[in-house]
Design an enzyme around this catalytic site. Structure first.
Site, PDB file in Angstrom:
ATOM      1  N   ASP A 161      43.771  21.242  31.163  1.00  0.00           N
ATOM      2  CA  ASP A 161      43.423  22.498  30.515  1.00  0.00           C
ATOM      3  C   ASP A 161      44.707  23.268  30.179  1.00  0.00           C
ATOM      4  O   ASP A 161      44.928  23.733  29.053  1.00  0.00           O
ATOM      5  CB  ASP A 161      42.546  23.303  31.495  1.00  0.00           C
ATOM      6  CG  ASP A 161      41.940  24.534  30.868  1.00  0.00           C
ATOM      7  OD1 ASP A 161      42.091  24.719  29.653  1.00  0.00           O
ATOM      8  OD2 ASP A 161      41.318  25.326  31.601  1.00  0.00           O
TER       9      ASP A 161
ATOM     10  N   ASP B 271      46.959  23.250  26.297  1.00  0.00           N
ATOM     11  CA  ASP B 271      47.232  24.504  25.586  1.00  0.00           C
ATOM     12  C   ASP B 271      48.733  24.674  25.373  1.00  0.00           C
ATOM     13  O   ASP B 271      49.182  25.100  24.300  1.00  0.00           O
ATOM     14  CB  ASP B 271      46.704  25.703  26.381  1.00  0.00           C
ATOM     15  CG  ASP B 271      45.296  26.075  25.940  1.00  0.00           C
ATOM     16  OD1 ASP B 271      44.694  25.288  25.177  1.00  0.00           O
ATOM     17  OD2 ASP B 271      44.798  27.129  26.357  1.00  0.00           O
TER      18      ASP B 271
ATOM     19  N   ASP C  89      54.123  20.108  37.652  1.00  0.00           N
ATOM     20  CA  ASP C  89      55.094  21.195  37.438  1.00  0.00           C
ATOM     21  C   ASP C  89      56.256  20.700  36.585  1.00  0.00           C
ATOM     22  O   ASP C  89      56.737  21.391  35.677  1.00  0.00           O
ATOM     23  CB  ASP C  89      55.577  21.789  38.774  1.00  0.00           C
ATOM     24  CG  ASP C  89      55.806  20.742  39.844  1.00  0.00           C
ATOM     25  OD1 ASP C  89      55.447  19.567  39.636  1.00  0.00           O
ATOM     26  OD2 ASP C  89      56.362  21.084  40.898  1.00  0.00           O
TER      27      ASP C  89
ATOM     28  N   LYS D 150      49.734  15.710  41.116  1.00  0.00           N
ATOM     29  CA  LYS D 150      50.500  16.451  42.116  1.00  0.00           C
ATOM     30  C   LYS D 150      50.384  15.642  43.413  1.00  0.00           C
ATOM     31  O   LYS D 150      49.905  16.129  44.448  1.00  0.00           O
ATOM     32  CB  LYS D 150      49.896  17.872  42.247  1.00  0.00           C
ATOM     33  CG  LYS D 150      50.732  18.837  43.052  1.00  0.00           C
ATOM     34  CD  LYS D 150      51.984  19.277  42.364  1.00  0.00           C
ATOM     35  CE  LYS D 150      52.791  20.186  43.266  1.00  0.00           C
ATOM     36  NZ  LYS D 150      54.174  20.390  42.833  1.00  0.00           N
TER      37      LYS D 150
ATOM     38  N   TYR E 265      36.875  22.376  38.397  1.00  0.00           N
ATOM     39  CA  TYR E 265      35.915  23.195  37.651  1.00  0.00           C
ATOM     40  C   TYR E 265      34.467  22.819  37.956  1.00  0.00           C
ATOM     41  O   TYR E 265      33.540  23.567  37.643  1.00  0.00           O
ATOM     42  CB  TYR E 265      36.156  23.088  36.135  1.00  0.00           C
ATOM     43  CG  TYR E 265      37.509  23.601  35.677  1.00  0.00           C
ATOM     44  CD1 TYR E 265      38.368  24.267  36.545  1.00  0.00           C
ATOM     45  CD2 TYR E 265      37.932  23.410  34.368  1.00  0.00           C
ATOM     46  CE1 TYR E 265      39.605  24.713  36.124  1.00  0.00           C
ATOM     47  CE2 TYR E 265      39.161  23.869  33.940  1.00  0.00           C
ATOM     48  CZ  TYR E 265      40.005  24.519  34.829  1.00  0.00           C
ATOM     49  OH  TYR E 265      41.230  24.961  34.395  1.00  0.00           O
TER      50      TYR E 265
END
Ligand code: NAD
Length: 360
Positions: free
Chosen positions: A251, A255, A227, A195, A146
């Site tokens: 992020d 959530d 994942d 990852k 980001y």
């Protein structure tokens, strides 16, 4: 202990829920012999109304002079509020991003806890929800994809967009330390999510996290690919204590973790820098649809205040007392409208705050 607390009432339901959190903080202060002093700060729509901008230098300076800031939510209804006629950099949300940046708040904490009494709201299978869960996601907030360089260009007539995911070892070390410190106050388990089978930034993340782990021999460190973590959060959330992860993964996962609790009005959060300072706020927004109607659930804000006691002021006993009071009120069957179910007693925002404060 003397604590200087900044209060951002904010917009929508913000003033109602912050008022109740303050009630609970004052009850904790008087029971345990502390002095909490409050400074009111303007941010978001409330700041636009007074100063024409969502964040002023004055608010930043006032926040810096406080030990911690407790915030309601900011923002209004994007369709009807005049704040959204302004250009994006002058809208309420820009104030929040601005204050996070100005105060260097690089660590975001989002607990996800399933209360026995609210298990019905959990969307997971009954055998999974029965096991319960109690985790904190520690997300890096100021680096990664980001904040990396980005561009969109045409290469040989083909539109091409590039985003850059970059982390240096210092950025990883400081957030990892935060996660281990938090684990030391909990069940002493850190699951670092990356990852590393694909990304260089993840391979460095893993290495640095392992180096930091050497300073915390009591904490058990494990690694998980992102994942797999997304699957494990719905298959077996009980396995997690502290999840440590980078900005974008955090992020998405935070959530997901909060939504499996099923109760938006219960979810607290904190954003910390490398001092003890923190900005504490509920995970939900300003709910303009129910503002000013005594309908908002103040518990997320009250639990954010408990996090403030724990992480900025090291007042674990007092934080435990606030969390226990919330559990007690739920056990006694009191509910605001958003978490109400058959057989429970429906109460408004102010009554919920008073019930919790009385049980400290
Ligand atoms: P929201 O979280 O405000 O509301 C979503 C739904 O949940 C609404 O139906 C609302 O009534 C309900 N709800 C939320 N909190 C509740 C509570 N404590 N008790 C009972 N019900 C509750 O999300 P939204 O409607 O998408 O956003 C409204 C405004 O909030 C927007 O301006 C948005 O930008 C802003 N926002 C601010 C923050 C923040 O301050 N950190 C975060 C998210 C959204």
């Amino acid at each position: 202990m003397e604590c200087k607390i900044g209060l951002i009432h904010g917009d929508g339901i913000g003033p109602e829920i912050v008022r109740e959190a303050r009630k609970v903080l004052d009850a904790a202060a008087s029971k345990y012999g502390h002095t909490f002093s409050y400074t009111e700060l303007l941010l978001g729509g409330a700041s636009i109304d007074v100063h024409g901008v969502p964040l002023t230098e004055e608010t930043i300076e006032q926040a810096r002079a406080c030990d911690a800031v407790l915030m309601g939510s900011i923002g209004g209804d994007a369709k009807t509020s005049p704040w959204y006629q302004l250009e994006p950099s002058r809208r309420p949300e820009a104030g929040l991003l601005g204050i996070r940046k100005a105060l260097n708040l690089f660590a975001n904490l989002r607990p996800a806890y399933l209360y026995d009494e609210l298990r019905e709201a959990c969307p997971l299978r009954e055998d999974i929800s029965r096991a319960g869960f109690d985790m904190v996601i520690v997300r890096e907030l100021t680096g990664g994809l980001y904040f990396g360089e980005r561009k969109t260009e045409e290469i040989d007539g083909v539109r091409t967009a590039v985003d850059t995911l970059s982390y240096n070892e210092n950025e990883i070390r400081r957030i990892a330390k935060r996660a281990f410190d938090i684990a030391m106050k909990r069940r002493k388990k850190v699951c670092s999510v990356d990852k590393a089978n694909v990304l260089d930034s993840s391979r460095l993340w893993r290495k640095v996290t392992e180096e930091v782990a050497k300073d915390y021999p009591e904490v058990e460190l494990s690694h998980m690919y992102v994942d797999n973590c997304a699957m494990q959060l719905v298959m077996n959330p009980a396995q997690f204590d502290v999840i440590l992860t980078e900005n974008m993964f955090g992020d998405i996962l935070s959530d997901e973790a909060s939504m499996v609790t099923g109760s938006i009005g219960m979810l607290s959060s904190a954003s910390l820098n490398d001092t003890r300072f923190g900005l504490y706020e509920p995970s939900h927004g300003s709910a303009p649809d129910i503002a000013g109607q005594d309908k908002a659930n103040p518990i997320a804000t009250i639990l954010s205040a408990a996090m403030m006691l724990r992480y900025t002021f090291d007042l674990d006993r007092e934080a435990d007392a606030v969390e226990a009071a919330v559990r007690q009120v739920l056990k006694e069957g009191y509910r605001t409208g958003d978490i109400w179910s058959e057989g429970c007693t429906k109460v408004g925002t102010a009554a919920m705050g008073s019930l919790i404060a009385e049980r400290i």
